[in-house]
Scaffold this active site. Structure first.
Site, PDB file in Angstrom:
ATOM      1  N   LYS A  69       0.849  -1.203   0.000  1.00 48.20           N
ATOM      2  CA  LYS A  69       0.000   0.000   0.000  1.00 48.20           C
ATOM      3  C   LYS A  69       0.878   1.244   0.000  1.00 48.20           C
ATOM      4  O   LYS A  69       1.697   1.440   0.896  1.00 48.20           O
ATOM      5  CB  LYS A  69      -0.917  -0.015   1.236  1.00 48.20           C
ATOM      6  CG  LYS A  69      -1.792   1.222   1.367  1.00 48.20           C
ATOM      7  CD  LYS A  69      -2.864   1.040   2.437  1.00 48.20           C
ATOM      8  CE  LYS A  69      -3.650   2.323   2.661  1.00 48.20           C
ATOM      9  NZ  LYS A  69      -4.717   2.192   3.672  1.00 48.20           N
ATOM     10  N   ASP A  81     -13.360   4.696  10.085  1.00 44.45           N
ATOM     11  CA  ASP A  81     -13.785   4.691   8.682  1.00 44.45           C
ATOM     12  C   ASP A  81     -14.305   3.294   8.342  1.00 44.45           C
ATOM     13  O   ASP A  81     -13.890   2.669   7.375  1.00 44.45           O
ATOM     14  CB  ASP A  81     -12.603   5.071   7.785  1.00 44.45           C
ATOM     15  CG  ASP A  81     -13.037   5.492   6.382  1.00 44.45           C
ATOM     16  OD1 ASP A  81     -14.246   5.680   6.162  1.00 44.45           O
ATOM     17  OD2 ASP A  81     -12.156   5.629   5.506  1.00 44.45           O
TER      18      ASP A  81
HETATM   19  P1  ADP Z   1      -7.459   3.761   1.329  1.00 44.81           P
HETATM   20  O1  ADP Z   1      -6.850   4.233   2.609  1.00 44.81           O
HETATM   21  O2  ADP Z   1      -6.925   4.540   0.190  1.00 44.81           O
HETATM   22  O3  ADP Z   1      -8.954   3.695   1.383  1.00 44.81           O
HETATM   23  P2  ADP Z   1      -7.397   0.850   1.669  1.00 44.81           P
HETATM   24  O4  ADP Z   1      -6.426   0.324   2.656  1.00 44.81           O
HETATM   25  O5  ADP Z   1      -8.820   0.934   2.109  1.00 44.81           O
HETATM   26  O6  ADP Z   1      -6.895   2.262   1.102  1.00 44.81           O
HETATM   27  O7  ADP Z   1      -7.302  -0.062   0.345  1.00 44.81           O
HETATM   28  C1  ADP Z   1      -8.028   0.232  -0.821  1.00 44.81           C
HETATM   29  C2  ADP Z   1      -8.566  -1.053  -1.448  1.00 44.81           C
HETATM   30  O8  ADP Z   1      -7.500  -1.959  -1.763  1.00 44.81           O
HETATM   31  C3  ADP Z   1      -9.467  -1.827  -0.503  1.00 44.81           C
HETATM   32  O9  ADP Z   1     -10.814  -1.395  -0.605  1.00 44.81           O
HETATM   33  C4  ADP Z   1      -9.281  -3.262  -0.949  1.00 44.81           C
HETATM   34  O10 ADP Z   1     -10.128  -3.549  -2.040  1.00 44.81           O
HETATM   35  C5  ADP Z   1      -7.845  -3.308  -1.441  1.00 44.81           C
HETATM   36  N1  ADP Z   1      -6.945  -3.796  -0.370  1.00 44.81           N
HETATM   37  C6  ADP Z   1      -6.343  -3.064   0.591  1.00 44.81           C
HETATM   38  N2  ADP Z   1      -5.587  -3.819   1.411  1.00 44.81           N
HETATM   39  C7  ADP Z   1      -5.712  -5.084   0.981  1.00 44.81           C
HETATM   40  C8  ADP Z   1      -5.153  -6.353   1.419  1.00 44.81           C
HETATM   41  N3  ADP Z   1      -4.329  -6.444   2.472  1.00 44.81           N
HETATM   42  N4  ADP Z   1      -5.493  -7.453   0.719  1.00 44.81           N
HETATM   43  C9  ADP Z   1      -6.326  -7.371  -0.351  1.00 44.81           C
HETATM   44  N5  ADP Z   1      -6.863  -6.223  -0.806  1.00 44.81           N
HETATM   45  C10 ADP Z   1      -6.575  -5.081  -0.170  1.00 44.81           C
HETATM   46 MG    MG Z   2     -10.141   2.446   2.442  1.00 47.47          MG
END
Ligand code: ADP
Ligand code: MG
Length: 382
Positions: A123, A228
């Site tokens: 991420k 959130d």
């Molecule tokens: P943001 O802070 O930008 O909202 P998120 O952590 O919510 O970021 O991640 C955005 C999207 O990426 C999530 O809605 C999910 O679909 C995917 N995602 C995030 N982390 C994971 C993970 N560990 N495994 C699989 N998919 C993930």
């Molecule tokens: Mg998110």
């Protein structure tokens, strides 16, 4: 959405890496880093910084720009990505790169692989991308004004996410296993499941509703609120078990706005179940029901991570969790020109550069709390 273009990583030499890091250091208090300052910070034995900078420009890791008072180099998003990815590769946490799987509000998500070839999740936090220009200024230790930059915000966001994920995972909460972090990047277990946004049928609707409400209460009893808790941040495994993601905006149940955010998280789940599954229940938790049995909030703030109150405020503002206070002496209309560093800052810059370069090669898990603390402290401008 595509692949992360990382071919340049292979060609970056130790000196390239050093010069790029020097620009990053310089950007802590310069909108544009003058060439001579970059050279002074990088302190290469052989010299030749100018040529290396030209190469970095060619690969779009930095840009050269003309400012009002002086010209200089600016680290690009790509440049910052490379610094973090280079560090993560150097210490063996990542060994290959794959496709983008998500764009969040404040991040880009990729699948990468570790040295065994196991797919993991990367991420990249992207906050305050308005750069220096639109970000409110504040005073640093010396009483000089500076702006909270996208570098600083993205970095504390990732660090805070890693800290919360670690504390939650240690206690057996259903969250991805944290693996490593550097700068604005977090590596974690790839969740095998679907975000609730893509789930339209459930075998046992009341069970999932209860699981989610129990999760909110269990978090609350540990002293924290997710903040959130929406269907983008809840993933569901094939077995129908929820896994929670996305933690940088988490806050303590002792925070002055805690009840508001607790209620908002609860309402989010109720609304989602009403809308998606036509399910309504009078059974939902209230803030006053919480019985604190742990101090997860304090742990994240105290053990080694070295967050200051100020960092937390800056970040929660960026996530819209708390109001931006009015700037008493509003300088919004002033051009964002920052003074070139005084010569006595060079030693500080070099110290941080050495620290940054050596940090690149050891994982947080192999470090003492002290080293992590110093790393976080180096987020702040000096
Ligand atoms: P943001 O802070 O930008 O909202 P998120 O952590 O919510 O970021 O991640 C955005 C999207 O990426 C999530 O809605 C999910 O679909 C995917 N995602 C995030 N982390 C994971 C993970 N560990 N495994 C699989 N998919 C993930
Ligand atoms: Mg998110």
């Amino acid at each position: 959405m595509g692949k992360l273009n990382v071919t340049v990583l292979r060609y970056l030499t130790k000196d390239d890496f050093r010069v790029l890091t020097a620009i990053e250091m310089g950007m802590k208090n310069h909108e544009l880093v003058p060439g001579p300052l970059a050279a002074a910070i990088a302190n290469l034995k052989t010299g030749g910084v100018h040529k290396l900078l030209k190469e970095l420009c060619k690969h779009k890791l930095v840009t050269y720009e003309r400012g009002k008072k002086y010209d200089g180099y600016r680290l690009t998003n790509t440049g910052y990505d490379y610094l973090a990815l280079k560090s993560l590769t150097l210490r063996g946490s990542v060994s290959s790169f794959g496709n983008q799987i998500g764009i969040g509000k404040e991040s880009n998500i990729y699948v990468v692989a570790d040295e065994e070839g196991t797919p993991i999740c990367l991420k990249l936090h992207r906050l305050g991308r308005t750069c220096f220009r639109n970000v409110k200024s504040k005073r640093d230790y010396h009483g000089r004004r500076h702006k909270a930059s996208w570098l600083y915000l993205s970095r504390i966001s990732a660090t805070r996410e890693f800290a919360y994920m670690t504390a939650l995972h240690d206690r057996g909460f259903p969250v991805p296993r944290p693996i490593d972090f550097n700068r604005h990047c977090v590596l974690m277990e790839l969740v095998n499941g679907w975000p609730m946004t893509q789930v339209h049928e459930l075998l046992d609707i009341p069970q999932v509703y209860d699981d989610l409400m129990n999760l909110i209460v269990r978090l609350g009893n540990s002293g924290v609120i997710h903040g959130d808790f929406n269907e983008f941040n809840i993933m569901l495994t094939d077995a129908g078990k929820p896994i929670l993601i996305d933690f940088p905006q988490m806050m303590s149940t002792s925070h002055e706005n805690a009840q508001f955010f607790f209620d908002r998280d609860v309402t989010c789940v109720r609304e989602m179940f009403r809308r998606k599954f036509a399910y309504e229940s009078e059974d939902f938790p209230k803030f006053s029901d919480l019985e604190r049995d742990d101090d997860l909030d304090a742990e994240v703030h105290c053990t080694g991570y070295g967050f200051t109150k100020e960092m937390e405020q800056d970040l929660l503002k960026e996530y819209g969790m708390i109001e931006e206070e009015e700037d008493e002496d509003d300088e919004a209309n002033e051009p964002p020109v920052l003074v070139p560093a005084e010569t006595n800052d060079i030693d500080e810059y070099r110290k941080q550069l050495e620290h940054e370069v050596s940090y690149s090669e050891t994982k947080p898990s192999e470090k003492s709390n002290d080293a992590i603390k110093r790393y976080i402290e180096s987020c702040t401008q000096f």
